[in-house]
Motif scaffolding. Structure first.
Motif, mmCIF file in Angstrom:
data_model
loop_
_atom_site.group_PDB
_atom_site.id
_atom_site.type_symbol
_atom_site.label_atom_id
_atom_site.label_comp_id
_atom_site.label_asym_id
_atom_site.label_seq_id
_atom_site.Cartn_x
_atom_site.Cartn_y
_atom_site.Cartn_z
ATOM 1 N N GLN A 271 10.445 -0.474 -11.992
ATOM 2 C CA GLN A 271 10.923 -0.073 -13.317
ATOM 3 C C GLN A 271 10.371 -1.001 -14.392
ATOM 4 O OE1 GLN A 271 15.180 -0.062 -12.846
ATOM 5 N NE2 GLN A 271 15.216 2.089 -12.232
ATOM 6 N N PHE A 272 10.245 -2.268 -14.058
ATOM 7 C CA PHE A 272 9.730 -3.248 -15.017
ATOM 8 C C PHE A 272 8.245 -3.027 -15.295
ATOM 9 C CE2 PHE A 272 7.609 -7.312 -15.854
ATOM 10 C CZ PHE A 272 8.286 -7.731 -16.988
ATOM 11 N N VAL A 273 7.436 -2.886 -14.250
ATOM 12 C CA VAL A 273 5.987 -2.802 -14.451
ATOM 13 C C VAL A 273 5.527 -1.424 -14.916
ATOM 14 C CG1 VAL A 273 5.408 -4.693 -12.898
ATOM 15 C CG2 VAL A 273 5.461 -2.352 -12.008
ATOM 16 N N LYS A 274 6.300 -0.395 -14.589
ATOM 17 C CA LYS A 274 5.991 0.978 -15.029
ATOM 18 C C LYS A 274 4.580 1.418 -14.648
ATOM 19 C CE LYS A 274 9.185 0.994 -18.915
ATOM 20 N NZ LYS A 274 9.656 -0.328 -19.173
ATOM 21 N N LYS A 275 4.170 1.062 -13.444
ATOM 22 C CA LYS A 275 2.879 1.519 -12.936
ATOM 23 C C LYS A 275 2.907 1.461 -11.411
ATOM 24 C CE LYS A 275 0.721 -2.925 -14.041
ATOM 25 N NZ LYS A 275 -0.422 -3.536 -14.742
ATOM 26 N N PRO A 276 2.003 2.166 -10.763
ATOM 27 C CA PRO A 276 1.974 2.149 -9.300
ATOM 28 C C PRO A 276 1.726 0.734 -8.773
ATOM 29 C CG PRO A 276 0.543 3.878 -10.173
ATOM 30 C CD PRO A 276 0.980 3.046 -11.333
ATOM 31 N N LEU A 277 2.283 0.451 -7.613
ATOM 32 C CA LEU A 277 2.148 -0.892 -7.049
ATOM 33 C C LEU A 277 0.699 -1.290 -6.816
ATOM 34 C CD1 LEU A 277 5.152 -1.037 -4.547
ATOM 35 C CD2 LEU A 277 4.980 -2.005 -6.841
ATOM 36 N N VAL B 293 -0.632 -3.190 -9.747
ATOM 37 C CA VAL B 293 0.034 -4.423 -10.157
ATOM 38 C C VAL B 293 -0.936 -5.596 -10.035
ATOM 39 C CG1 VAL B 293 1.865 -6.052 -9.533
ATOM 40 C CG2 VAL B 293 2.349 -3.605 -9.615
ATOM 41 N N GLU B 294 -0.910 -6.443 -11.043
ATOM 42 C CA GLU B 294 -1.758 -7.632 -11.084
ATOM 43 C C GLU B 294 -0.874 -8.871 -11.041
ATOM 44 O OE1 GLU B 294 -4.065 -7.197 -14.648
ATOM 45 O OE2 GLU B 294 -5.049 -5.388 -13.906
ATOM 46 N N PRO B 295 -1.454 -10.022 -10.688
ATOM 47 C CA PRO B 295 -0.651 -11.255 -10.641
ATOM 48 C C PRO B 295 0.140 -11.513 -11.925
ATOM 49 C CG PRO B 295 -2.763 -11.647 -9.618
ATOM 50 C CD PRO B 295 -2.821 -10.263 -10.228
ATOM 51 N N ARG B 296 -0.442 -11.190 -13.063
ATOM 52 C CA ARG B 296 0.256 -11.411 -14.341
ATOM 53 C C ARG B 296 1.531 -10.579 -14.433
ATOM 54 N NH1 ARG B 296 1.841 -14.964 -17.710
ATOM 55 N NH2 ARG B 296 2.047 -14.226 -19.827
ATOM 56 N N ASP B 297 1.521 -9.371 -13.876
ATOM 57 C CA ASP B 297 2.728 -8.534 -13.876
ATOM 58 C C ASP B 297 3.860 -9.223 -13.119
ATOM 59 O OD1 ASP B 297 1.465 -6.336 -15.224
ATOM 60 O OD2 ASP B 297 0.559 -5.750 -13.313
ATOM 61 N N ILE B 298 3.511 -9.826 -11.998
ATOM 62 C CA ILE B 298 4.512 -10.528 -11.185
ATOM 63 C C ILE B 298 5.034 -11.750 -11.934
ATOM 64 C CG2 ILE B 298 4.906 -11.760 -9.010
ATOM 65 C CD1 ILE B 298 2.691 -9.875 -7.832
ATOM 66 N N ILE C 122 9.434 -14.362 -15.024
ATOM 67 C CA ILE C 122 9.944 -14.933 -16.270
ATOM 68 C C ILE C 122 11.132 -14.130 -16.768
ATOM 69 C CG2 ILE C 122 9.400 -15.280 -18.728
ATOM 70 C CD1 ILE C 122 6.490 -15.948 -17.747
ATOM 71 N N GLN C 123 10.999 -12.812 -16.742
ATOM 72 C CA GLN C 123 12.088 -11.943 -17.203
ATOM 73 C C GLN C 123 13.334 -12.141 -16.348
ATOM 74 O OE1 GLN C 123 13.196 -8.834 -15.512
ATOM 75 N NE2 GLN C 123 14.575 -8.292 -17.147
ATOM 76 N N MET C 124 13.163 -12.258 -15.032
ATOM 77 C CA MET C 124 14.314 -12.448 -14.145
ATOM 78 C C MET C 124 14.982 -13.798 -14.381
ATOM 79 S SD MET C 124 14.821 -9.730 -12.386
ATOM 80 C CE MET C 124 15.936 -10.344 -11.137
ATOM 81 N N ASN C 125 14.191 -14.813 -14.650
ATOM 82 C CA ASN C 125 14.746 -16.164 -14.872
ATOM 83 C C ASN C 125 15.441 -16.296 -16.212
ATOM 84 O OD1 ASN C 125 13.953 -17.146 -12.387
ATOM 85 N ND2 ASN C 125 11.972 -17.804 -13.146
#
Length: 71
Positions: free
Chosen positions: A43-49, A52-57, A62-65
């Motif tokens: 839901q956060f990245v809004k794109k297929p896995l 996903v790039e390292p920056r997305d993670i 950061i958002q979770m913390n």
């Protein structure tokens, strides 16, 4: 894998197969927790896995913390 999580955030066949292999032999509670984590991340990245790039993670971490109810 809990059905409600699959319905609200559908996985591709490849994602489902990977998730099944990754969680094989784990307790149902652990599988449910991992499925919820995956749903929230998707839901956060809004794109297929596969896109996903390292920056997305990093941004998700950061958002979770900084979230009020972060784990």
């Amino acid at each position: 894998m809990p059905n409600d999580i699959c319905r609200s955030q559908p996985m591709t066949e490849e994602e489902r197969a990977c998730f099944k292999l990754w969680t094989q032999g784990l307790s149902p509670n652990t599988v449910s927790a991992y499925a919820l984590d995956l749903k929230l991340f998707k839901q956060f990245v809004k794109k297929p896995l596969e896109e996903v790039e390292p920056r997305d993670i990093q941004l998700y971490q950061i958002q979770m913390n900084t979230a009020p109810n972060s784990r």
